[in-house]
Design a protein around this motif. Sequence first.
Motif, PDB file in Angstrom:
ATOM      1  N   GLY A  29     134.549  54.074  77.792  1.00  0.00           N
ATOM      2  CA  GLY A  29     135.550  52.999  78.554  1.00  0.00           C
ATOM      3  C   GLY A  29     134.686  52.014  78.803  1.00  0.00           C
ATOM      4  N   TYR A  30     133.432  51.927  79.351  1.00  0.00           N
ATOM      5  CA  TYR A  30     132.499  50.854  79.319  1.00  0.00           C
ATOM      6  C   TYR A  30     132.303  49.938  78.225  1.00  0.00           C
ATOM      7  CZ  TYR A  30     130.517  51.491  84.111  1.00  0.00           C
ATOM      8  OH  TYR A  30     130.283  51.190  85.376  1.00  0.00           O
ATOM      9  N   MET A  31     132.081  50.902  76.834  1.00  0.00           N
ATOM     10  CA  MET A  31     131.818  50.299  75.805  1.00  0.00           C
ATOM     11  C   MET A  31     133.178  49.366  75.186  1.00  0.00           C
ATOM     12  SD  MET A  31     130.071  53.319  73.927  1.00  0.00           S
ATOM     13  CE  MET A  31     128.912  54.574  74.749  1.00  0.00           C
ATOM     14  N   MET A  32     134.258  49.953  75.470  1.00  0.00           N
ATOM     15  CA  MET A  32     135.580  49.382  75.020  1.00  0.00           C
ATOM     16  C   MET A  32     135.902  48.232  75.975  1.00  0.00           C
ATOM     17  SD  MET A  32     137.341  50.551  72.649  1.00  0.00           S
ATOM     18  CE  MET A  32     137.668  51.999  71.453  1.00  0.00           C
ATOM     19  N   PHE A  33     135.468  48.422  77.270  1.00  0.00           N
ATOM     20  CA  PHE A  33     135.697  47.272  78.075  1.00  0.00           C
ATOM     21  C   PHE A  33     134.814  46.071  77.873  1.00  0.00           C
ATOM     22  CE2 PHE A  33     133.483  45.626  82.066  1.00  0.00           C
ATOM     23  CZ  PHE A  33     134.641  44.697  82.421  1.00  0.00           C
ATOM     24  N   SER A  34     133.536  46.651  77.483  1.00  0.00           N
ATOM     25  CA  SER A  34     132.627  45.343  76.908  1.00  0.00           C
ATOM     26  C   SER A  34     133.174  44.452  75.834  1.00  0.00           C
ATOM     27  CB  SER A  34     131.391  45.813  76.864  1.00  0.00           C
ATOM     28  OG  SER A  34     130.612  45.038  76.460  1.00  0.00           O
ATOM     29  N   LEU A  35     133.999  45.460  74.810  1.00  0.00           N
ATOM     30  CA  LEU A  35     134.266  44.634  73.546  1.00  0.00           C
ATOM     31  C   LEU A  35     135.430  43.672  74.136  1.00  0.00           C
ATOM     32  CD1 LEU A  35     133.957  47.456  71.022  1.00  0.00           C
ATOM     33  CD2 LEU A  35     133.030  45.034  71.051  1.00  0.00           C
ATOM     34  N   GLY A  36     136.233  44.267  74.857  1.00  0.00           N
ATOM     35  CA  GLY A  36     137.547  43.867  75.354  1.00  0.00           C
ATOM     36  C   GLY A  36     137.136  42.497  76.178  1.00  0.00           C
ATOM     37  N   ALA A  90     132.861  56.772  67.154  1.00  0.00           N
ATOM     38  CA  ALA A  90     133.520  56.014  65.893  1.00  0.00           C
ATOM     39  C   ALA A  90     134.497  54.940  66.299  1.00  0.00           C
ATOM     40  CB  ALA A  90     134.159  57.107  64.954  1.00  0.00           C
ATOM     41  N   GLY A  91     135.503  55.359  67.579  1.00  0.00           N
ATOM     42  CA  GLY A  91     136.312  54.346  67.658  1.00  0.00           C
ATOM     43  C   GLY A  91     135.849  53.161  68.444  1.00  0.00           C
ATOM     44  N   VAL A  92     134.769  53.132  69.163  1.00  0.00           N
ATOM     45  CA  VAL A  92     134.145  52.118  69.343  1.00  0.00           C
ATOM     46  C   VAL A  92     133.607  51.335  68.296  1.00  0.00           C
ATOM     47  CG1 VAL A  92     132.436  50.963  71.314  1.00  0.00           C
ATOM     48  CG2 VAL A  92     133.529  53.098  71.684  1.00  0.00           C
ATOM     49  N   ALA A 109     126.499  43.674  74.161  1.00  0.00           N
ATOM     50  CA  ALA A 109     126.138  44.536  75.319  1.00  0.00           C
ATOM     51  C   ALA A 109     126.940  45.814  75.024  1.00  0.00           C
ATOM     52  CB  ALA A 109     126.980  44.023  76.570  1.00  0.00           C
ATOM     53  N   SER A 110     128.027  45.867  74.270  1.00  0.00           N
ATOM     54  CA  SER A 110     128.547  46.887  73.924  1.00  0.00           C
ATOM     55  C   SER A 110     127.853  47.910  72.860  1.00  0.00           C
ATOM     56  CB  SER A 110     130.002  46.673  73.176  1.00  0.00           C
ATOM     57  OG  SER A 110     130.713  48.049  72.611  1.00  0.00           O
ATOM     58  N   ALA A 111     127.204  47.097  71.737  1.00  0.00           N
ATOM     59  CA  ALA A 111     126.420  47.810  70.740  1.00  0.00           C
ATOM     60  C   ALA A 111     125.204  48.266  71.582  1.00  0.00           C
ATOM     61  CB  ALA A 111     125.925  46.726  69.993  1.00  0.00           C
ATOM     62  N   PHE A 112     124.802  47.683  72.702  1.00  0.00           N
ATOM     63  CA  PHE A 112     123.414  47.980  73.362  1.00  0.00           C
ATOM     64  C   PHE A 112     123.637  49.360  73.917  1.00  0.00           C
ATOM     65  CE2 PHE A 112     120.406  46.672  76.696  1.00  0.00           C
ATOM     66  CZ  PHE A 112     119.440  47.408  76.240  1.00  0.00           C
ATOM     67  N   HIS A 113     125.081  49.315  74.599  1.00  0.00           N
ATOM     68  CA  HIS A 113     125.349  50.536  75.382  1.00  0.00           C
ATOM     69  C   HIS A 113     125.578  51.740  74.412  1.00  0.00           C
ATOM     70  CE1 HIS A 113     126.112  52.427  79.158  1.00  0.00           C
ATOM     71  NE2 HIS A 113     127.457  52.803  78.790  1.00  0.00           N
ATOM     72  N   ILE A 114     126.191  51.426  73.203  1.00  0.00           N
ATOM     73  CA  ILE A 114     126.212  52.508  72.467  1.00  0.00           C
ATOM     74  C   ILE A 114     124.964  53.206  72.120  1.00  0.00           C
ATOM     75  CG2 ILE A 114     126.694  53.148  69.827  1.00  0.00           C
ATOM     76  CD1 ILE A 114     128.946  51.174  69.896  1.00  0.00           C
ATOM     77  N   PHE A 115     123.911  52.260  72.022  1.00  0.00           N
ATOM     78  CA  PHE A 115     122.589  52.683  71.566  1.00  0.00           C
ATOM     79  C   PHE A 115     122.050  53.507  72.733  1.00  0.00           C
ATOM     80  CE2 PHE A 115     117.917  51.262  71.308  1.00  0.00           C
ATOM     81  CZ  PHE A 115     117.843  51.921  70.204  1.00  0.00           C
TER      82      PHE A 115
END
Lengths: 172, 646, 113
Positions: free
Chosen positions: B331-338, B275-277, B354-360
């Motif tokens: 952390g990866y997902m947040m990092f990607s967004l940042g 949810a945070g991501v 990429a972040s959305a992809f990693h969530i998936f």
Amino acid sequence: MSDAAFALTAFFMVAAALWAVTANNVLHAALGLIAAFFATAVLYLGLRAEFLAVAQVLVYIGGVVVFVVFTILLTSRLGDEILRPSLWRVLLGVLFAGAFFALGALMLSRAGDLLEGAGLAPEEYGSLMAVGNKLLGMGEGGLLLPFEVVSVLLLACVIGAIAVARKPEDDE
Amino acid sequence: MIAHGYLILLFPLLAFAVNGLWLARRNGFAAGLFSILMSAASLAYAIPLALEWFAAVHGGDASAPVEAWRFTWLPLEGALKVDFSMILDPISVMMLLVIGTVALLVNVYSMGYMRHDPSRGRFFALLSLFAFSMLGLVIAGNVFQMYVFWELVGVSSYLLIGFWYEKPSAVAASKKAMIVTRFADSFFLLGIVLAAYAAGSMDFSVLNGSAIAAMSREVSLGGFHVNLLFLASLLMFLGGWGKSAMFPLHIWLPDAMEGPTPVSSIIHSATMVVAGVYLTARFFPMFAAAPGFLDLVRVVGIFTALFAAVIACTQKDIKRILAFSTLSQLGYMMFSLGAAATVLGGVNTAAYSASAFHIFTHAFFKCLLFLGAGALIHHVHANELDAMGGLWKKLPLTWISMLLACLAIAGIPPFSGFWSKDEIILAAWQSGHGLSAALALFTGFLTAFYMFRLYFLAFHGEPRGGHGEGHGRHEDPWMTVPIVILAVPTVLSGLLAKDFFHHFALPHQVLSESPVEHVAWLPATAATLGILGLFLAFVLYGRRGADAKAALSVEGRGGWYRLILNKFYIDELYLFVARRLLIGGFAGAVKWVDTNVVDAAVGATASGTLRSGALLRRLQNGNLAFYIGAFLFGILLLRILGRLPL
Amino acid sequence: MTLERCLLLAFALFAIGVYGALTRRHLVGLLISIELMLNAANINLAAFAHFRPGDATGGATFALFTIAVAACEMAAALSIVVAMYRRRRNLDLDKLRSLREPIEAEPGAGKAP
């Protein structure tokens, strides 16, 4: 009533009242009260309220004060200590009395036109006839209902006085 | 189909209501079946809806959000109102599918896992509530609606983490999760209020669009000049910070392992922590417009990724290892967004996708890992790696699936994790964040290492005790089937969905796009590092003759090992702050004020009343003359002070 | 004889009554003082009836009611005096103070628990 007669009556009345409140012996005080009431009755006569004067003498002097005297006789014995007020109470009493008198005088001095105009009441306003008609009248200004209420009050009072003063059966 | 999209939410809600109010007490098995049925219906509705939506927007502007429905819930001041709506854009539709799939499979799995639990009916009810909350969160069209479901997610995770409430540690863990996330949520709420006040709306479309310009101004705050947009972004992001357990608010997530394993599985893969991501992704245009904000997101993300990976290398509890791996992946997902903020000042949309992809991809393999870990725990009745070893013979299907998932998370091609992680690192490199990209590569190496440490210690070597009953296979079909099903997307989702995310899942309001160069050597490096990590783990724990007992022993380790094993003493630091500084210091001061000011004032009122009463009693002296005098004095006072005539 | 003088006389009588009410220590003396005050009020009524006649007879008659009520009050009060004397053998107001609030030790300072 002439001014001289009024002054005499007033002087007599005040002197009697002073005696009534200062006499050491309560019986003397009662006598002072009688004198003051008598002077008041004289004043009423001067004011042409004859019936009031008669009632004053009958009820106050003939009833109330006699009752007072009886009570004093019932409740005092020879050698009772004389109850003198302390000095500060006398001072306080003088102060209060003076304050009330000054207050009344002040009100009078400010009353202005309230004291002026309008003639005297008709000669017969306080006569037996007038008062009787008033007291038992049922029409306008008639006081029959208060009269009856007061009679009930008197009755209740008599019964109450007997109930309170009666010697308890289990006592003594 | 789309107009009735609320049905996706209503099915789990119905399951929660029916199970919670009625069925849970009667028949746990029936409750489970009903939950499975409802989550299947939800997923069965979500899939054609997604297909229809993708087909509808295929021709036109793909990233334009579509509202399925909307009604006004709370009309507030002027134009400010709270709507309930369902927005459809690539990430929300993607999340609908992911949550639906994971919820269904976890429900099925729980039929086996919770078989002997007397209160499993309650479990299924809460699981449905959890899915409902998360579904509601992802479709939210405005931040207030999102907050409502955000808190629902929080409360259902609280209830599920503390599901075995007779265990003190579970109660403590659920309390911890609640307090830490609530602490972060309070900032989120402040951010919502601030944004609604400054922008005059709570809709994402406004906040991400016209409101950005209105909020880009300096405000004075206690003598400091801060950018209003930055402040609002920070406050809202703090909510996601806590929910996604970014350092230093990560402490609740490892403890959340006290809940039943299916709960951990759903928390870590599709609900709660994501949810945070998701919040950050949802507010991406706004956050990107705030000066320097994405850099903060990037630093927090990469630090958490590295930090958690280091800790995961030393843990012995299988679920804790997975929990720290989740932290790392988040952390990866947040990092990607940042990392979407390029050094040149542009926005690199590839990082967003990429972040959305990693969530998936992460949702599938992490779900599989937890379900597999649950199967292991179910088998040996212990959480520690000490009690495992050589389990591949007993649980062959679980073993194969877990191996695939470990390969996926380790970033070995062609498994799904490789693709998404590669996209992230590539995007970071393209944005010009060389150091962060290098750290991410190193974290990938660590990830491969600790995952295969877990794998080798659990499945290979000699069996080390535990309650592994007898020989032969011991697999429960209720539990094995979801694991095996999940192995399919674990392997394939990266390869198949790569193009979809690359071209489609873009922020719906792109601020600016900078030209990006493709770096061919980066994927190769990432894959090589992953294999290196795998190999290192094999040498240390997997080869014939490796001493697993010594590998798990703490004896003879250096101080640094203990430091990492104890998670850098962050929990102890929190306890110190909470006990000494908050309870001892601040609360002590408050207590002092309470006793010596508040209570003293109350006491003084009481004793003052008593004392003045005692004084007034003296007036009742029984002296008749005094009473008369007081009465006459009162008349005089009335005449002098009052307004009697004359 | 004017209205003012009559009123002044009444005030004087009332003030004397006040003095008596404050200084008398004997219970019956106190009642006598109160009678004096009531009498002063009656003089007022009669004087106004005579000098400011609206309903002059009504004013005089009203004084009659006052007299009646005063008689009532006196009857009740004196019966109380008799009862009191039987019980206490004493009519000194300074000693008849059983209605007063007993002054006990200072109540404990109300410290909240």
